[in-house]
Design a protein around this motif. Structure first.
Motif, short mmCIF file in Angstrom:
data_model
loop_
_atom_site.label_atom_id
_atom_site.label_comp_id
_atom_site.label_asym_id
_atom_site.label_seq_id
_atom_site.Cartn_x
_atom_site.Cartn_y
_atom_site.Cartn_z
N TYR A 127 37.10 30.13 41.71
CA TYR A 127 37.73 31.55 41.29
C TYR A 127 37.79 31.91 39.91
CZ TYR A 127 38.31 33.34 45.94
OH TYR A 127 38.22 34.00 47.28
N CYS A 128 37.59 32.96 39.44
CA CYS A 128 38.39 33.52 37.86
C CYS A 128 39.51 34.21 38.26
CB CYS A 128 37.18 34.40 37.40
SG CYS A 128 35.65 33.62 36.99
N MET A 129 40.46 34.25 37.39
CA MET A 129 41.74 35.11 37.49
C MET A 129 41.60 35.79 36.12
SD MET A 129 44.55 33.43 39.87
CE MET A 129 45.46 34.69 40.07
N ALA A 130 42.23 37.10 36.26
CA ALA A 130 42.24 37.74 34.86
C ALA A 130 43.34 38.70 34.85
CB ALA A 130 40.78 38.34 34.54
N TRP A 131 43.94 39.30 33.70
CA TRP A 131 44.71 40.42 33.47
C TRP A 131 43.97 41.25 32.81
CZ3 TRP A 131 49.45 40.72 35.60
CH2 TRP A 131 50.20 39.66 35.74
N PHE A 132 44.03 42.48 33.53
CA PHE A 132 43.46 43.83 32.90
C PHE A 132 44.67 44.74 32.72
CE2 PHE A 132 38.99 43.72 34.06
CZ PHE A 132 38.89 42.58 34.67
N ARG A 133 44.25 45.92 31.91
CA ARG A 133 45.43 46.85 31.63
C ARG A 133 44.83 48.12 31.41
NH1 ARG A 133 47.28 45.39 25.47
NH2 ARG A 133 45.31 46.16 24.26
N GLN A 134 45.43 49.07 31.77
CA GLN A 134 45.20 50.53 31.74
C GLN A 134 45.93 51.38 31.08
OE1 GLN A 134 43.29 52.05 35.37
NE2 GLN A 134 42.25 53.50 34.28
N ALA A 135 45.64 51.84 29.90
CA ALA A 135 46.58 52.84 29.41
C ALA A 135 46.33 54.35 29.82
CB ALA A 135 46.44 52.72 28.02
N PRO A 136 47.39 55.26 29.60
CA PRO A 136 47.16 56.65 30.12
C PRO A 136 45.95 57.33 29.43
CG PRO A 136 49.56 56.39 29.78
CD PRO A 136 48.68 54.97 29.35
N GLY A 137 45.00 57.78 30.13
CA GLY A 137 43.91 58.40 29.91
C GLY A 137 42.66 57.52 29.13
N LYS A 138 42.75 56.14 29.62
CA LYS A 138 41.82 55.18 28.93
C LYS A 138 41.46 54.41 30.27
CE LYS A 138 43.47 54.77 24.28
NZ LYS A 138 43.84 53.64 23.32
N GLU A 139 40.17 53.84 30.00
CA GLU A 139 39.53 52.92 30.81
C GLU A 139 40.30 51.54 31.05
OE1 GLU A 139 35.14 54.51 30.68
OE2 GLU A 139 35.46 52.49 30.21
N ARG A 140 40.32 51.02 32.19
CA ARG A 140 40.67 49.84 32.34
C ARG A 140 40.03 48.58 31.64
NH1 ARG A 140 42.54 48.16 38.57
NH2 ARG A 140 43.16 50.21 38.10
N GLU A 141 40.86 47.87 31.07
CA GLU A 141 40.08 46.87 29.80
C GLU A 141 40.69 45.48 30.18
OE1 GLU A 141 40.82 47.51 25.72
OE2 GLU A 141 43.15 47.33 26.21
N GLY A 142 39.82 44.58 30.09
CA GLY A 142 40.19 43.12 30.41
C GLY A 142 41.04 42.55 28.84
N VAL A 143 42.18 41.89 29.39
CA VAL A 143 42.89 41.19 28.36
C VAL A 143 42.89 39.80 28.40
CG1 VAL A 143 45.48 40.86 27.78
CG2 VAL A 143 44.76 43.08 28.92
N ALA A 144 42.69 39.08 29.55
CA ALA A 144 42.66 37.58 29.49
C ALA A 144 42.18 37.17 30.54
CB ALA A 144 44.00 36.81 29.00
#
Length: 127
Positions: A32-49
């Motif tokens: 498996y890969c595991m990751a953190w993403f984030r999504q700010a208001p009005g923006k697309e979800r993006e990968g963090v790490a």
């Protein structure tokens, strides 16, 4: 079936720190890969790490390099995201995600590649 439970979000002032945790249930193994993403208001979800359990390899988005550290406690089966020197632009809902690595490197933090998601935890950074 894989389930992911995040915790650790909150509100901090700029320059502060937070540590997010993600604990999976189910057979999340070395494939498996595991990751953190984030999504700010009005923006697309993006990968963090991202983290490849098989090798322990970690990759970071350019926007957080130097301020964020991803680690895994194997005994606790928990993935951590330590975030330091937080900025207002880091405000977002942060999601833990997992997928079987397959033919795509874990560096590929394309949202559509991940099929297991946590419920998200809010991080708010005030100036």
């Amino acid at each position: 079936q894989v389930q992911l439970v995040e915790s650790g979000g909150g509100s901090v002032q700029a320059g502060g720190s937070l540590r997010l945790s993600c604990t999976p249930s189910g057979d999340v193994n070395s494939r498996y890969c595991m990751a953190w993403f984030r999504q700010a208001p009005g923006k697309e979800r993006e990968g963090v790490a991202s983290f490849y359990i098989g090798s322990g390899g970690v990759d970071y988005a350019d926007s957080v390099k130097g301020r964020v550290t991803l680690s895994r406690d194997n005994a606790a089966n928990t993935l951590y995201l330590q975030m330091n020197n937080l900025k207002p632009e880091d405000t977002a809902i942060y999601y833990c995600a997992a997928r079987i690595r397959g033919p795509w490197s874990c560096r590929n933090m394309k949202v559509s590649r991940y099929n297991y998601w946590g419920q998200g935890t809010q991080v708010t950074v005030s100036s």
